[in-house]
Write a protein that holds these residues in place. Structure first.
Motif, PDB file in Angstrom:
ATOM      1  N   PRO A 148       0.822  -1.232   0.000  1.00  0.00           N
ATOM      2  CA  PRO A 148       0.000   0.000   0.000  1.00  0.00           C
ATOM      3  C   PRO A 148       0.851   1.276   0.000  1.00  0.00           C
ATOM      4  N   PHE A 149       1.466   1.559  -1.138  1.00  0.00           N
ATOM      5  CA  PHE A 149       2.317   2.751  -1.224  1.00  0.00           C
ATOM      6  C   PHE A 149       1.543   4.022  -0.907  1.00  0.00           C
ATOM      7  N   GLU A 150       0.237   4.039  -1.176  1.00  0.00           N
ATOM      8  CA  GLU A 150      -0.555   5.245  -0.953  1.00  0.00           C
ATOM      9  C   GLU A 150      -0.659   5.613   0.525  1.00  0.00           C
ATOM     10  N   LYS A 151      -0.294   4.701   1.408  1.00  0.00           N
ATOM     11  CA  LYS A 151      -0.422   4.959   2.838  1.00  0.00           C
ATOM     12  C   LYS A 151       0.869   5.467   3.476  1.00  0.00           C
ATOM     13  N   ILE A 152       1.959   5.550   2.713  1.00  0.00           N
ATOM     14  CA  ILE A 152       3.225   5.971   3.292  1.00  0.00           C
ATOM     15  C   ILE A 152       3.736   7.228   2.605  1.00  0.00           C
ATOM     16  N   ALA A 153       4.556   7.985   3.339  1.00  0.00           N
ATOM     17  CA  ALA A 153       5.128   9.212   2.778  1.00  0.00           C
ATOM     18  C   ALA A 153       5.993   8.874   1.564  1.00  0.00           C
ATOM     19  N   ASN A 154       5.869   9.679   0.524  1.00  0.00           N
ATOM     20  CA  ASN A 154       6.625   9.532  -0.730  1.00  0.00           C
ATOM     21  C   ASN A 154       6.182   8.349  -1.582  1.00  0.00           C
ATOM     22  N   GLY A 155       5.193   7.598  -1.114  1.00  0.00           N
ATOM     23  CA  GLY A 155       4.587   6.565  -1.936  1.00  0.00           C
ATOM     24  C   GLY A 155       5.593   5.626  -2.589  1.00  0.00           C
ATOM     25  N   ALA A 156       5.399   5.429  -3.894  1.00  0.00           N
ATOM     26  CA  ALA A 156       6.267   4.506  -4.637  1.00  0.00           C
ATOM     27  C   ALA A 156       7.697   5.012  -4.737  1.00  0.00           C
ATOM     28  N   GLU A 157       7.916   6.283  -4.385  1.00  0.00           N
ATOM     29  CA  GLU A 157       9.269   6.849  -4.424  1.00  0.00           C
ATOM     30  C   GLU A 157      10.011   6.690  -3.092  1.00  0.00           C
ATOM     31  N   TYR A 158       9.379   5.980  -2.167  1.00  0.00           N
ATOM     32  CA  TYR A 158      10.007   5.780  -0.856  1.00  0.00           C
ATOM     33  C   TYR A 158      11.388   5.153  -1.038  1.00  0.00           C
ATOM     34  N   GLN A 159      12.363   5.689  -0.307  1.00  0.00           N
ATOM     35  CA  GLN A 159      13.736   5.198  -0.422  1.00  0.00           C
ATOM     36  C   GLN A 159      13.971   4.063   0.579  1.00  0.00           C
ATOM     37  N   TRP A 160      13.891   2.849   0.066  1.00  0.00           N
ATOM     38  CA  TRP A 160      14.137   1.689   0.927  1.00  0.00           C
ATOM     39  C   TRP A 160      15.618   1.602   1.266  1.00  0.00           C
ATOM     40  N   ARG A 161      15.907   1.235   2.491  1.00  0.00           N
ATOM     41  CA  ARG A 161      17.291   1.172   2.951  1.00  0.00           C
ATOM     42  C   ARG A 161      17.867  -0.216   2.693  1.00  0.00           C
ATOM     43  N   THR A 162      18.893  -0.276   1.882  1.00  0.00           N
ATOM     44  CA  THR A 162      19.586  -1.539   1.661  1.00  0.00           C
ATOM     45  C   THR A 162      20.599  -1.751   2.793  1.00  0.00           C
ATOM     46  N   HIS A 163      20.957  -2.985   3.018  1.00  0.00           N
ATOM     47  CA  HIS A 163      21.961  -3.267   4.035  1.00  0.00           C
ATOM     48  C   HIS A 163      22.818  -4.441   3.581  1.00  0.00           C
ATOM     49  N   SER A 164      23.922  -4.618   4.258  1.00  0.00           N
ATOM     50  CA  SER A 164      24.852  -5.682   3.898  1.00  0.00           C
ATOM     51  C   SER A 164      24.916  -6.727   5.007  1.00  0.00           C
ATOM     52  N   ILE A 165      25.061  -7.967   4.610  1.00  0.00           N
ATOM     53  CA  ILE A 165      25.251  -9.073   5.536  1.00  0.00           C
ATOM     54  C   ILE A 165      26.722  -9.490   5.483  1.00  0.00           C
ATOM     55  N   GLU A 166      27.324  -9.654   6.634  1.00  0.00           N
ATOM     56  CA  GLU A 166      28.702 -10.143   6.691  1.00  0.00           C
ATOM     57  C   GLU A 166      28.698 -11.665   6.636  1.00  0.00           C
ATOM     58  N   GLU A 167      29.351 -12.210   5.641  1.00  0.00           N
ATOM     59  CA  GLU A 167      29.499 -13.660   5.534  1.00  0.00           C
ATOM     60  C   GLU A 167      30.957 -14.019   5.818  1.00  0.00           C
ATOM     61  N   TRP A 168      31.163 -14.796   6.876  1.00  0.00           N
ATOM     62  CA  TRP A 168      32.512 -15.164   7.292  1.00  0.00           C
ATOM     63  C   TRP A 168      32.872 -16.556   6.770  1.00  0.00           C
TER      64      TRP A 168
END
Length: 205
Positions: A160-180
Motif C-alpha cells: 500500500p504505497f498510498e499509505k506511506i510518505a513519498n509513496g512509490a518513491e520511498y527510499q528503501w534502505r539496503t543493508h549488507s550481511i557479513e558472511e565469514w
C-alpha cells in the motif's frame, strides 16, 4: 488499575526480542570432542539428498518443535537424531548468546562435550554425509575472512504505497550481511555456522 496491571505484565519474563514467540526458532550444539588428547570441534557435512542446504557444513541441530520443552532439549534431540549421541552422555552444556538472523529467525547455540567414539558408527547417513573435526588450537590462531552480501528490500506487488510518505518513491534502505569463511583442509565453513563459530572462538579468546 491500569498502572497496576501494566506493572504486573512488565514484571513477567519478556521475550528476547519482539517477535521471538512467532519466529522460526532453531537450536544447535557446538560439540567439543577429544581427539588424541587434543580438543576439537565437530562439524557435519549435510547429506546431498537433503531438501535444504545439501552439502553445507553445519553443527548438529535444527528446528525447535512444540514438543521440545527448551531450546537445549531441541539441540540434544537433533544431535541424537543426526549423530546417534545419547543425550544422557552429553556433558558440560553451556548456552551462548542467541544469533538473531532476522526478526523472523533466531538460533540458540549451546556448547557441550560429547563422546567422539559414539559418533563414527552411528551417525544418520540420511541426513549426514560425513563428520570431521577441527582442532580448537587451530581455530584460535586462524583469521577468518569476510565477504559482504547486499540485501535490497523488494515490496510485494500489492504493497500500500498510498499509505506511506513519498509513496512509490520511498527510499528503501539496503543493508549488507557479513558472511565469514573458515578454510580448513578441503572444507569451507561459512554462513550461519561460521558466524556462530566466530563468536564462540571470540568468547574463548
Amino acid at each position: 488499575m491500569f498502572l497496576d496491571k501494566l506493572k504486573n505484565q512488565l514484571n513477567k519474563g519478556q521475550p528476547l526480542f519482539i517477535g521471538e514467540d512467532t519466529a522460526f526458532r532453531s537450536a544447535v550444539l557446538i560439540p567439543l570432542v577429544e581427539v588424541n588428547g587434543e580438543w576439537h570441534i565437530l562439524f557435519e557435512v549435510r547429506s546431498a539428498t537433503m531438501r535444504r542446504q545439501p552439502g553445507d557444513i553445519s553443527f548438529p541441530g535444527g528446528r525447535i518443535d512444540a514438543s521440545d520443552p527448551t531450546p537445549l532439549a531441541a539441540a540434544l534431540r537433533e544431535t541424537h537424531e543426526e549423530l546417534g549421541i545419547d543425550p544422557k552422555t552429553v556433558s558440560h552444556t553451556r548456552g551462548l548468546s542467541p544469533y538473531i538472523a532476522s526478526p523472523t529467525f533466531v538460533v540458540y547455540p549451546f556448547v557441550a562435550i560429547i563422546d567422539y567414539d559414539q559418533i563414527i558408527p552411528s551417525y544418520n547417513t540420511d541426513e549426514v554425509e560425513e563428520v570431521f573435526t577441527v582442532p580448537v588450537e587451530w581455530l584460535l590462531n586462524y583469521e577468518p575472512y569476510m565477504h559482504s552480501v547486499s540485501v535490497e528490500p523488494v515490496p510485494s506487488a500489492n504493497f500500500p504505497f498510498e499509505k506511506i510518505a513519498n509513496g512509490a518513491e520511498y527510499q528503501w534502505r539496503t543493508h549488507s550481511i557479513e558472511e565469514w569463511f573458515f578454510d580448513y583442509e578441503q572444507y569451507t565453513i561459512w554462513g550461519l555456522t561460521a558466524r556462530i563459530l566466530k563468536h564462540f572462538i571470540e568468547v574463548i579468546k
